[in-house]
Design an enzyme around this catalytic site. Structure first.
Site, PDB file in Angstrom:
ATOM      1  CB  SER A 165      -0.957  -0.043   1.192  1.00 10.87           C
ATOM      2  OG  SER A 165      -2.094   0.734   0.968  1.00 10.87           O
ATOM      3  CE  LYS A 173      -4.964  -2.222   1.262  1.00 13.51           C
ATOM      4  NZ  LYS A 173      -5.132  -0.838   0.781  1.00 13.51           N
ATOM      5  CG  ASP A 205       7.193   5.608 -11.402  1.00 20.65           C
ATOM      6  OD1 ASP A 205       7.730   4.581 -11.858  1.00 20.65           O
ATOM      7  OD2 ASP A 205       6.003   5.647 -11.033  1.00 20.65           O
TER       8      ASP A 205
END
Length: 744
Positions: free
Chosen positions: A498, A524, A509
């Protein structure tokens, strides 16, 4: 992997829709207090309405849904198939395709039937195991026990059920005898006791060491008697806990069998569970700061939380027995024989209020101790850091157990503020790189992780969130300040979930740091709100606290557009671990939501090139004997995971155990590894140690575990390569234009 997200403002339309349930439901509310069945019917109606109207991807409540609920509910009641017989299942099965209709009609007859039956069968089981354990076992008969419960049928009748109990108990006795014989021979074995590792939030089996004095030699017959007595004691304690369960506890199991069919992360939180959830998320509780356990019919103090009012008062001690509890000046109430859960409720309370405990001290005296309740911090929940010294270089490690926050009191500690402090403290020690250790971090607050990612980049989007209606939100870090611009490594594993995945994905990224660990994180990618059911009803209702519903309302996505749902975050450097060959995480849950992707957010990756550091790491891993051993161990674990049939013949059982233990000896070296790094607490903690030896001991134990951690060692080597290689950029001034005006 339960997480809570602060999204009430962005979800106002959904919340307004949900609030409309209060008018609809109030027509059902009784005017006079009723028994619990009416409360249960109200809960079923409220929860199913919220699920159907508010869930991100609601499932149809039909016969297929009914069949799935039935299967999971029966499994929840009797996972090892040692209570129900086939006759019970045959009786239950007529409801298999009716649960959907019963939900709509608020019909509780199926629950009532199963509840009464499981309570009766558990009572029957106590008679069965006590009778079986009262007689010696024949441990040389050629029998086997199959522990593959999912593939087993239920026992045909009560005689078959007793036979199954006998085999299971025989296996337990064999295991205990085997351990006792090893102790007699001075070998190291795991015991049935566990010690609470407060810093790692795990439980580690205690062991008897070879260098301890061997126990007295006893005959096999004597050991068999002791093993049966130990098994009896263990079962009595287990059923003592079961006997304390009330109808409402069983009803919670039934309700969650319904709720969790929508997705694995939606769940009903009964009032007690809601309190635990809040404490877990905030890292605080209101009370006296003591851990309690049941000892026969009496509640015992098992541990005092350092810094709490009970610990500071120095009157209450571990081992004290609580006999009575009084609120302020009120009369004391006898709590002997009371459920542990109810005793805890009476002792907990709001900050500033008084509780008086009548306790029997370990020396036998009885005293009354007055304690003023306070907000107690659960230190094991919070971020902590360590200095790592290798040669003439110093690096820093920040371990974050979860992304905690107190939504009701923003002035309390939260993960963002604490990590910010730890980064500043590490910078003051002139560290050359930082490791963010998010292993086993199950998630937490979304806004907290957005803020925290902003500590390591200049500004820009961190995560995207999409509602069931298709509306997309982009959450930004808008603070141009960069807390740490140097080399960064993020450590993850299969249990990083999560919010942990959001952080790792954003760092990856932006090409801000190197993500290392398991092949992938948990996976998740859904967002939950916790809805207080009490607040949905406009008028006062007679049933007391109704608890809360944790409801999946949204999905989140990486800024590159990909979802972390099911897939997780793939590590830049994959480190072998004991689960390398076992598929774990969200992808292993049948009703988990699917992976998908949305449009990429408007962001510009940094110009960092980590390829050399990553290549060097892969070369080290390929030649590292410790990683080779871990890989071999992982293959062995994968081979043995389906081994579920055990011989109940002592000679055959012993032979198989010897084979397993001989193979396992090779892997003991994994835990004895020494990475030769030096770990030290920061100056502010060294000052605290002068008045807090408990904290000092915990940090010493943590440093000992880090010193045997090959993963931390590899993280440090990567930091070294990053430090001596090309400069790390936390900003990219040539491509600084980020459309902060993008709608969010």
């Amino acid at each position: 992997m339960n997480t809570i997200w602060s999204f009430m403002k962005r979800n106002y339309k959904i919340i307004l829709l949900i609030l409309g349930v209060s008018t609809l439901l109030w027509s059902f509310m009784p005017k006079e207090p009723k028994e619990n069945p009416e409360k249960d019917q109200l809960l079923i109606e409220m929860i199913t309405y919220l699920l159907e109207k508010g869930h991100y991807d609601p499932v149809k409540i039909d016969d297929t849904f009914s069949k799935d609920v039935y299967k999971e509910y029966i499994k929840s009641l009797d996972p090892t198939k040692r209570f129900f017989t086939q006759a019970d299942i045959d009786e239950f099965s007529k409801y298999e395709y009716l649960i959907d209709d019963m939900i709509k009609l608020k019909d509780l007859s199926f629950f009532n039937l199963t509840h009464d039956r499981i309570v009766q069968r558990m009572s029957d089981a106590q008679v069965i195991y006590k009778d079986i354990l009262s007689k010696p076992f024949n441990l040389y008969a050629n029998e086997t026990f199959d522990a593959d419960y999912d593939k087993q049928a239920f026992s045909a009748d009560e005689e078959a059920l007793k036979k199954r109990w006998e085999k299971q108990l025989k296996l337990s006795v064999l295991s205990t005898i085997s351990d006792k014989i090893k102790l007699q021979d001075g070998e190291e074995v795991a015991t049935d006791e566990f010690e609470d590792d407060m810093d790692s939030d795990t439980y580690t089996p205690k062991t008897k060491k070879k260098d301890e004095k061997p126990v007295e030699k006893k005959t096999f017959a004597e050991l068999e008697v002791e093993a049966r007595e130990a098994t009896l004691k263990s079962l009595n304690e287990y059923f003592g806990f079961i006997d304390e369960l009330q109808r409402k506890d069983w009803f919670t199991i039934y309700v969650n069998s319904i709720v969790e069919r929508f997705d694995p992360h939606s769940s009903y939180l009964a009032p007690e569970d809601k309190e635990k959830f809040d404490a877990s998320m905030s890292g605080t509780i209101e009370g006296i700061g003591a851990k309690l356990q049941k000892k026969n019919d009496v509640t015992e103090i098992s541990e005092l939380i350092p810094g709490g009012p009970a610990w500071r008062g120095k009157e209450l001690e571990a081992g004290d027995l609580i006999l009575k509890v009084a609120q302020g000046d009120e009369l004391a109430e006898d709590v002997v024989g009371m459920r542990l859960e109810d005793v805890v409720k009476k002792i907990k309370g709001h900050k500033g209020t008084e509780v008086r405990l009548t306790v029997k001290k370990v020396d036998g005296t009885v005293v009354v101790i007055s304690i003023i309740r306070e907000i107690v911090e659960l230190e094991e929940t919070y971020a902590k850091s360590s200095l790592i010294n290798i040669g003439d270089q110093t690096y820093g490690l920040i371990q974050l157990p979860k992304f905690y926050i107190n939504f009701e009191n923003k002035d309390n500690r939260d993960a963002f503020k604490d990590v910010t402090k730890e980064v500043e403290r590490l910078k003051a020690q002139n560290v050359s790189g930082i490791i963010m250790d998010l292993r086993n971090n199950g998630g937490g607050s979304l806004q907290t992780v957005v803020d925290m990612a902003g500590l390591f980049i200049e500004q820009g989007p961190i995560v995207q969130v999409k509602s069931s209606k298709g509306k997309k939100d982009v959450l930004f870090d808008r603070d141009s300040k960069i807390q740490w611009e140097g080399p960064l490594v993020v450590m993850v594993n299969n249990f990083s979930a999560s919010a942990s995945e959001i952080f790792a994905a954003a760092i990856q990224d932006y090409k801000r740091g190197v993500v290392i660990g398991s092949k992938h994180t948990y996976g998740k990618g859904t967002v939950q709100n916790v809805i207080n059911l009490n607040e949905l009803l406009k008028a006062q209702q007679p049933f007391g606290d109704l608890g809360a519903l944790k409801l999946t309302l949204q999905k989140f996505y990486r800024i590159n557009g990909g979802s972390t749902q099911r897939e997780g975050v793939l590590s830049d450097v994959v480190l072998p671990d004991r689960f390398s060959f076992i598929d774990m995480g969200e992808r292993d849950i049948p009703n988990a939501m699917p992976w998908d992707k949305i449009d990429r957010a408007n962001y510009t990756p940094l110009k960092n090139d980590f390829s050399t550091a990553i290549l060097n790491s892969k070369k080290r891993i390929a030649t590292n004997d410790q990683f080779k051993l871990i890989t071999e161990n992982a293959k062995w674990i994968n081979e043995r995971k389906d081994e579920k049939v055990f011989s109940l013949n002592y000679d055959k059982y012993k032979l198989r155990q010897e084979q397993v233990e001989e193979k396992a000896k090779k892997f003991k070296a994994i835990s004895k590894y020494n990475n030769h790094l030096k770990f030290n607490s920061l100056p502010y903690e060294l000052e605290r140690f002068k008045n807090d030896t408990i904290l000092e001991n915990k940090r010493n134990r943590w440093h000992e575990s880090l010193a045997s951690d090959v993963y931390v060692e590899e993280a440090v080597y990567i930091l070294k390569d990053l430090h001596k290689g090309a400069p790390i950029h936390a900003t990219d001034f040539s491509n600084k234009k980020i459309k902060l005006a993008e709608k969010h």
